[in-house]
Enzyme design. Structure first.
Site, short mmCIF file in Angstrom:
data_model
loop_
_atom_site.label_atom_id
_atom_site.label_comp_id
_atom_site.label_asym_id
_atom_site.label_seq_id
_atom_site.Cartn_x
_atom_site.Cartn_y
_atom_site.Cartn_z
N GLN A 1 0.83 -1.20 0.00
CA GLN A 1 0.00 0.00 0.00
C GLN A 1 0.87 1.26 0.00
OE1 GLN A 1 -3.30 -0.76 2.43
NE2 GLN A 1 -4.17 1.29 2.31
N SER B 1 4.01 -6.32 2.84
CA SER B 1 2.68 -6.27 3.46
C SER B 1 1.66 -6.94 2.55
CB SER B 1 2.32 -4.82 3.80
OG SER B 1 1.16 -4.77 4.60
N LEU B 2 0.67 -6.22 2.01
CA LEU B 2 -0.31 -6.86 1.14
C LEU B 2 0.35 -7.53 -0.05
CD1 LEU B 2 -1.37 -5.59 -1.86
CD2 LEU B 2 -1.65 -3.60 -0.40
N ARG C 1 -9.21 -8.17 4.32
CA ARG C 1 -8.09 -7.65 5.10
C ARG C 1 -8.12 -6.13 5.17
NH1 ARG C 1 -2.62 -6.11 3.93
NH2 ARG C 1 -1.05 -6.91 5.40
N HIS D 1 0.27 -2.70 10.97
CA HIS D 1 1.40 -3.48 11.50
C HIS D 1 1.78 -3.08 12.92
CE1 HIS D 1 1.92 -5.54 7.73
NE2 HIS D 1 1.88 -4.38 7.11
N GLN E 1 1.58 -11.30 10.45
CA GLN E 1 2.00 -10.13 9.67
C GLN E 1 1.11 -8.91 9.92
OE1 GLN E 1 0.42 -8.86 6.24
NE2 GLN E 1 2.04 -9.59 4.87
#
Length: 317
Positions: free
Chosen positions: A10, A95-96, A120, A207, A256
């Site tokens: 992102q 991340s994603l 998510r 996070h 995560q």
């Protein structure tokens, strides 16, 4: 060369992403249509035309970035006969982007990945009310120093608050996340230590421990998702180690959500097992820039997100 394919997270989204791919390649149009049909939303139009504030919403940005990354891969496969399992040593995502990496390595199918990322994104957005959380980039610090700064800033006037390292991006950049007041104190602490700090324009504090409800939601969703062993190892965000076991991947995808993205260590791990070419697939070149700050100067780094970049990559691979 030993290639690793890496997938952006992102912040890489921009209005217009994927539009040239769709115009140039039937394979990209098919991928975008599959994601649109899965989500019951014309996400591709939002990607191509905006508005930016709607595209940036976490629940839209996450599947949209995945769609562009997988569209690039689909074009490589269809136009260039590229077979990831034969040409790539490892995959990783920020991340994603870890979900994009798993889909690229055939551990998840496109529809499942789109649904997981929609869930998510929505779950992460719901965790904290607007204005209650924040993220900031600390510059000129390593992970250990960032953790010390967070520890010094955690105690507030009304008790202890959450603030912790969210992304260890390498090159002296660590992103921190948590309660807005604690992040502000951490920024002040960093500046008092002679470092730079910059608040990030994000919609939620990703996070960190405040994302625990989203981790619970992902645990439930992933328990019911079909997850196959990836055709090449994933280098996982939370451990910076290779993984191919679906049960372990599920566990680490859940961790995560609240854990630190160990991107610097992930790049170093890939270098250690012989990777000498990093290829970023998808929108923008954020990860390419991060890798340049971590890897030696002789390591090949490239990005493919446009038709011209795809053509150039196919000539090199």
């Amino acid at each position: 060369m030993v290639h690793a394919f890496i997938f952006p997270g992102q912040g890489s989204q921009t209005v217009g992403m994927g539009r040239d791919l769709a115009a140039a390649f039937p394979a990209a149009r098919e991928l975008f249509q599959e994601v649109d049909d899965t989500l019951g939303q014309n996400l591709s139009r939002l990607m191509f035309e905006g508005p930016a504030e709607t595209l940036t919403l976490t629940e839209n940005a996450q599947p949209a970035l995945m769609a562009v990354s997988l569209a690039v891969l689909r074009v490589l496969e269809r136009e260039g006969g590229f077979v990831l399992g034969e040409r790539v040593a490892a995959v990783a995502g920020h991340s994603l982007g870890e979900y994009s990496a798993l889909a690229a390595a055939s551990a998840l199918d496109v529809a499942a990945t789109a649904k997981l990322l929609r869930l998510r994104g929505a779950a992460m957005q719901r965790c904290v009310a607007p204005g209650e959380g924040a993220m900031a980039a600390l510059l000129g610090v390593d992970l250990e120093a960032a953790a010390a700064i967070c520890e010094a800033a955690a105690e507030g006037p009304d008790g202890r608050e959450v603030v912790q390292p969210a992304n260890d991006n390498g090159g002296g950049q660590v992103v921190i996340s948590g309660h807005a007041g604690a992040v502000a104190r951490a920024m002040a602490e960093a500046k008092a230590r002679g470092k730079r700090a910059m608040k990030l324009p994000v919609s939620a504090p990703f996070h960190c421990a405040l994302m625990a409800p989203a981790a619970d939601a992902m645990a439930e969703a992933l328990a019911h998702a079909t997850l196959m062993p990836p055709v090449v190892p994933l280098v996982a965000n939370v451990t910076a180690t290779k993984v191919t076991d679906p049960a372990q991947i599920r566990e680490w995808l859940v961790r995560q959500v609240t854990g630190t993205v160990r991107w610097r260590e992930s790049v170093l791990a890939m270098l250690a097992f012989g990777v000498d070419s990093f290829v970023e697939l998808g929108a923008g070149q954020v990860l390419s820039g991060l890798v340049r700050r971590i890897a030696p100067a002789d390591i090949a780094i490239s990005a493919a997100g446009t038709p011209a970049e795809i053509d150039a990559l196919l000539r090199r691979l």
